[in-house]
Write a protein that holds these residues in place. Structure first.
Motif, PDB file in Angstrom:
ATOM      1  N   GLN A 113     -14.106   6.361  -5.066  1.00 50.65           N
ATOM      2  CA  GLN A 113     -13.250   5.341  -4.377  1.00 50.65           C
ATOM      3  C   GLN A 113     -12.036   4.734  -4.923  1.00 50.65           C
ATOM      4  N   ARG A 114     -12.195   4.821  -6.442  1.00 48.26           N
ATOM      5  CA  ARG A 114     -10.874   4.261  -7.117  1.00 48.26           C
ATOM      6  C   ARG A 114     -10.247   5.463  -7.133  1.00 48.26           C
ATOM      7  N   CYS A 116      -9.515   7.748  -4.731  1.00 47.55           N
ATOM      8  CA  CYS A 116      -8.967   7.564  -3.498  1.00 47.55           C
ATOM      9  C   CYS A 116      -7.790   6.577  -3.395  1.00 47.55           C
ATOM     10  N   GLU A 117      -8.132   5.392  -4.048  1.00 48.19           N
ATOM     11  CA  GLU A 117      -7.005   4.245  -3.771  1.00 48.19           C
ATOM     12  C   GLU A 117      -5.841   4.544  -4.593  1.00 48.19           C
ATOM     13  N   GLN A 121      -2.050   5.179  -2.948  1.00 45.97           N
ATOM     14  CA  GLN A 121      -1.149   4.568  -3.803  1.00 45.97           C
ATOM     15  C   GLN A 121       0.258   5.216  -3.890  1.00 45.97           C
ATOM     16  N   GLN A 160      -9.582   9.741   2.129  1.00 50.79           N
ATOM     17  CA  GLN A 160     -10.785   8.622   2.498  1.00 50.79           C
ATOM     18  C   GLN A 160     -11.986   8.989   2.079  1.00 50.79           C
TER      19      GLN A 160
END
Length: 286
Positions: A113-114, A116-117, A121, A160
């Motif tokens: 998840q990190r 993907c973030e 960004q 995602q």
């Protein structure tokens, strides 16, 4: 150059692959290890030296070399994965989601998840940037990786998580970025503080858990294998090898190494295409 190096026989030899132990080739997939290097490392192992590989390669392209050599441990992905039972390892056991529960493996990554973030960004600030997430030996990318590697598995992604995208839950190994030369200065300040940056062969940026490094990995090797760090020799050629070579009891650069690597090396052996690592080991076997 240090002058107080130990003259006692080392106990653990750790070698990088590309540009160090392997011979060059026009394409990545054709880089190879010679029979001379294999034979010398086997002789050294029989003589009591422990041997390990430390590579930025993933399992898909590094495993075949581990299977050709008498390795006591293998550092993959620049330190994000360490295998302490290579004689019993195969592709599935090293890349499955259950690998995190294998006591013979050390995985050092970060939540998918990190990853993907961070990718989203970076793309928001630099649209068109080529990047991807490496996880369980699959590359989730916004570009066709075959321009760099012909055989590595990849999937196009929107960065995602499932079910809205195709990035699975779990631990990611690294984020890879292929910036154009004119993007470097703008990219560097965008990298979050919870990631370290390594640059491989002056082309590929790798964002990793700060503990996922060859330096940290060689210290883990010493602890698990019962070897003092002073009794190790690390061979390398690229910038990502520098800290490992500095941490080792003796850092040996191949003659074709990056000038900054040659500058910090305790010793310099012949070039990779001349089997320089094998020549250095032979000198200790005589």
């Amino acid at each position: 150059m240090p002058t107080n190096l130990s003259t006692s026989r080392p106990k653990l030899l750790v070698a990088d692959l590309d540009g160090t132990l392997l011979h060059d080739a026009e394409v990545f997939e054709n880089r190879s290890i010679t029979q001379r290097s294999i034979d010398v490392i086997e002789r050294a192992h029989d003589a009591g030296y422990q041997f390990a590989i430390a590579t930025a390669r993933p399992v898909s392209t590094g495993l075949k070399f581990a299977q050709m050599l008498p390795v006591d441990a293998v550092i993959y992905l620049n330190g994000a994965l360490i295998d302490f039972d290579p004689s019993h390892s195969d592709f599935e056991s090293l890349t499955s989601a259950s690998a995190e529960d294998n006591p013979n493996l050390v995985k050092i990554g970060f939540p998918a998840q990190r990853a993907c973030e961070v990718c989203l960004q970076l793309l928001k600030s630099m649209p068109g940037l080529q990047l991807g997430i490496v996880m369980n030996d699959v590359r989730y990318t916004n570009f066709d990786v075959r321009q760099y590697w012909k055989t590595q598995a990849f999937q196009y992604t929107n960065f995602q998580m499932e079910p809205d995208g195709n990035v699975p839950q779990g631990t990611a190994d690294k984020i890879t970025i292929f910036p154009e030369p004119d993007q470097w200065d703008a990219l560097r300040p965008l990298i979050p503080d919870d990631f370290s940056i390594s640059i491989s062969e002056g082309v590929m940026w790798m964002l990793m858990n700060p503990q996922a490094s060859k330096e940290h990995a060689i210290r883990v090797l010493c602890e698990r294998l019962g070897v003092r760090i002073e009794d190790t020799v690390a061979f390398g050629d690229d910038l990502i090898d520098i800290n490992m070579m500095r941490a080792a009891g003796r850092g040996v650069a191949v003659a074709n190494a990056n000038p900054k690597v040659l500058e910090i090396a305790d010793e310099i052996c012949p070039a990779n295409n001349e089997d320089g690592v094998a020549q250095w080991i032979e000198s200790w076997l005589q």
